[in-house]
Scaffold this motif. Sequence first.
Motif, short mmCIF file in Angstrom:
data_model
loop_
_atom_site.label_atom_id
_atom_site.label_comp_id
_atom_site.label_asym_id
_atom_site.label_seq_id
_atom_site.Cartn_x
_atom_site.Cartn_y
_atom_site.Cartn_z
N ALA A 131 0.83 -1.21 0.00
CA ALA A 131 0.00 0.00 0.00
C ALA A 131 0.86 1.25 0.00
CB ALA A 131 -0.94 -0.01 1.21
N LEU A 132 1.98 1.23 0.76
CA LEU A 132 2.88 2.38 0.76
C LEU A 132 3.47 2.59 -0.63
CD1 LEU A 132 4.42 4.62 2.18
CD2 LEU A 132 6.14 2.94 2.85
N GLY A 133 3.83 1.47 -1.31
CA GLY A 133 4.36 1.60 -2.66
C GLY A 133 3.35 2.25 -3.60
N ARG A 134 2.07 1.84 -3.49
CA ARG A 134 1.05 2.46 -4.34
C ARG A 134 0.86 3.93 -3.97
NH1 ARG A 134 -1.54 -2.33 -2.91
NH2 ARG A 134 -3.05 -1.22 -1.60
N TYR A 135 0.98 4.24 -2.68
CA TYR A 135 0.83 5.64 -2.26
C TYR A 135 1.97 6.49 -2.80
CZ TYR A 135 0.60 9.62 0.91
OH TYR A 135 0.53 10.87 1.43
N VAL A 136 3.20 5.94 -2.77
CA VAL A 136 4.36 6.68 -3.28
C VAL A 136 4.19 6.96 -4.77
CG1 VAL A 136 6.81 6.47 -3.81
CG2 VAL A 136 5.97 5.89 -1.54
N VAL A 137 3.66 5.97 -5.53
CA VAL A 137 3.51 6.14 -6.98
C VAL A 137 2.35 7.07 -7.31
CG1 VAL A 137 2.98 4.95 -9.13
CG2 VAL A 137 4.56 3.93 -7.49
N SER A 138 1.19 6.89 -6.61
CA SER A 138 -0.01 7.64 -6.98
C SER A 138 -0.16 8.95 -6.24
CB SER A 138 -1.25 6.78 -6.70
OG SER A 138 -1.39 6.56 -5.31
N GLY A 139 0.37 9.04 -4.99
CA GLY A 139 0.17 10.24 -4.19
C GLY A 139 -1.24 10.37 -3.64
#
Length: 651
Positions: free
Chosen positions: A75-83
């Motif tokens: 989830a953190l990885g998706r947050y870093v990519v999408s913001g």
Amino acid sequence: MSDTDEGSTGRRVNWRLVLLALFTLLGTGIFVALLTLQMRSTEQRDVALARQAHTYEVIIRATTLSGQIGRAEAALGRYVVSGDTRIGQQYSEEWRKASDQIDRLSSMTADNMVQRRQIDSLREAFQRRGDELAETAAYSVHHRNADALGKFYAVSESAALRDLSNRLTRIIDHERVLLVQRSQALAASNQHASQVTQTLAGFGIVIVLGAIILGWLTVQAISDRAASDAEASGERARAAELEQAVSEATERLRAEAREREETEAQLRQAQKMEAVGQLTGGIAHDFNNMLAVVLGGLELAKRHLRNGGKDAQRHIENAMEGANRAAALTRRLLAFSRSEPVLPEAVAPDALVSGMSDLLDRTLGDGIAITTRADSDGWTIWVDRHQLENAILNLAVNARDAMDGRGDLTIATGAVTLERNRIGRLAAGDYATIAVTDTGTGMTPQVLERVFEPFFTTKPAGKGTGLGLSQIFGFTRQSGGDVEIRSAPGEGTTVTLYLPRHLGDALPASGKIESDLETPEHAFDILVVEDDPRVLAATVGALTELGHRPVGCDDPQKAADLLKAMESLDLVLSDVLMPGQTGPEMVAALGDRIAGTPVLFVTGFAGEIDAAQFGRHPVLRKPFTLAGLQHAVDEAVRARHETQLHADGAT
């Protein structure tokens, strides 16, 4: 038959009765002994089964924890990519669930000293890994996507992650060893029970009369074994039913989680709309006042020009003052919504805090008594003016909420010389300070430890996102400074921003646009790229009025063709956000065709453009006056000329 024969028969009968009674007693004793031993064996088997099941549950719980950590990091990885902040909240929730899993695992292994030490080590590794991921999330919160992505890849193979994985593996391996031992104990218990049954059966054959008692015991043993098998079959059926029930409950929980996420998203949207509604009321009032000044001044100037009056110039200046105030308010709104790029400049803290007095009065209301003190000794700092104003405004609003709308708020600037690591990780040197002090409820030590975490908030549901202090922390760190918070329950709170001293003169506030127009030193050939035809015409007209030779371009993709038709080029003046291509994208696409040519970007709203994409080119904010445009053009050309001279000298 004689009396002697009858007595002999009676004695034989009595002996038979005695033997039958003896056999009955022996059979009963053997049955009781067999039943007792069988019950003990069953108890031992149940204990072994329970221990084995407990081991299975610990292994499953540890495996579930590993999966929970994996989902949180994904989830953190998706947050870093999408913001997307919703994904950031998913990461925070998944990481909290992983912490709960560790607590449950600790409770389950409380009776195992080895595992207790392993769990304590696991918790330490989990905390270190959480600190790394929280720092990565903080970069995304502050829209530093490149730093966040780099940090995410950097910590993807960190020592904390390996240590966390090794601790989990050790816990699972230890439980697997226990599982083997307890499985062996269960097998030994079953074997012991079987040996006892065989020994007692053989002993019964020797002592008990014949095959009847042995058969009876055998039938009884078979019956008991059949009952045990039936019980085991029933347990398997109950386990299958329990597994089905758990699966159904899990699916229901997932559905409830999805529904809760959708509800939270709708609530956040409603909160945004409510905030916009509250904001537009006060802003509309200020804008109406400013527009009244502009329209009234222009109307009066028009009448005086028509009638030959002498006050036309004064009314035009009043209208321009109103327009400048409206432009300054727009910039504050853009900074508040984080829509403008990071553009640092030399700022005087004393003048900035003093200039925010009216904005703070309108924002906080009459219930808050605001006091300002200027003690920075005229020091300057190198920061983005609008983001610093936004940080002070956020701190003031937080203080108002902590005081429940009534109390004393003090904003004080200062100057201090610090030793290394005196405040956070700051290097030794001179720092200007801005301290915001309230007389509110204060914070507990537990809350102070988490105030800078993204999405953490003590406000009731629907009253805050938990991003305010984390954004201030990120902005201050980005500017080379740090934040210190002092608070105690019932004693109020003081938040102090430490920002490095800048050796240079402060620039005037962006809202104060120069109005004195001087004759330009040189006339330049300028390519003007602007998609709005009215703005393009106004800009070309202004440059022509200043004595330059502008060429208008209403589409950034036509710029290359227009360059071919121009005999010379001294400056490219471009808007930032345009259909098809942005200004920075157009400059990058032109490449060598404008190598060495100064570039001046003009924008009123940078949106999602990263400040790094400006490539150190100067930026002029809309709206601007003729004097402001002339100054920006001269500075852009002069800066490029000085850069080229420096490069030639180095060569």
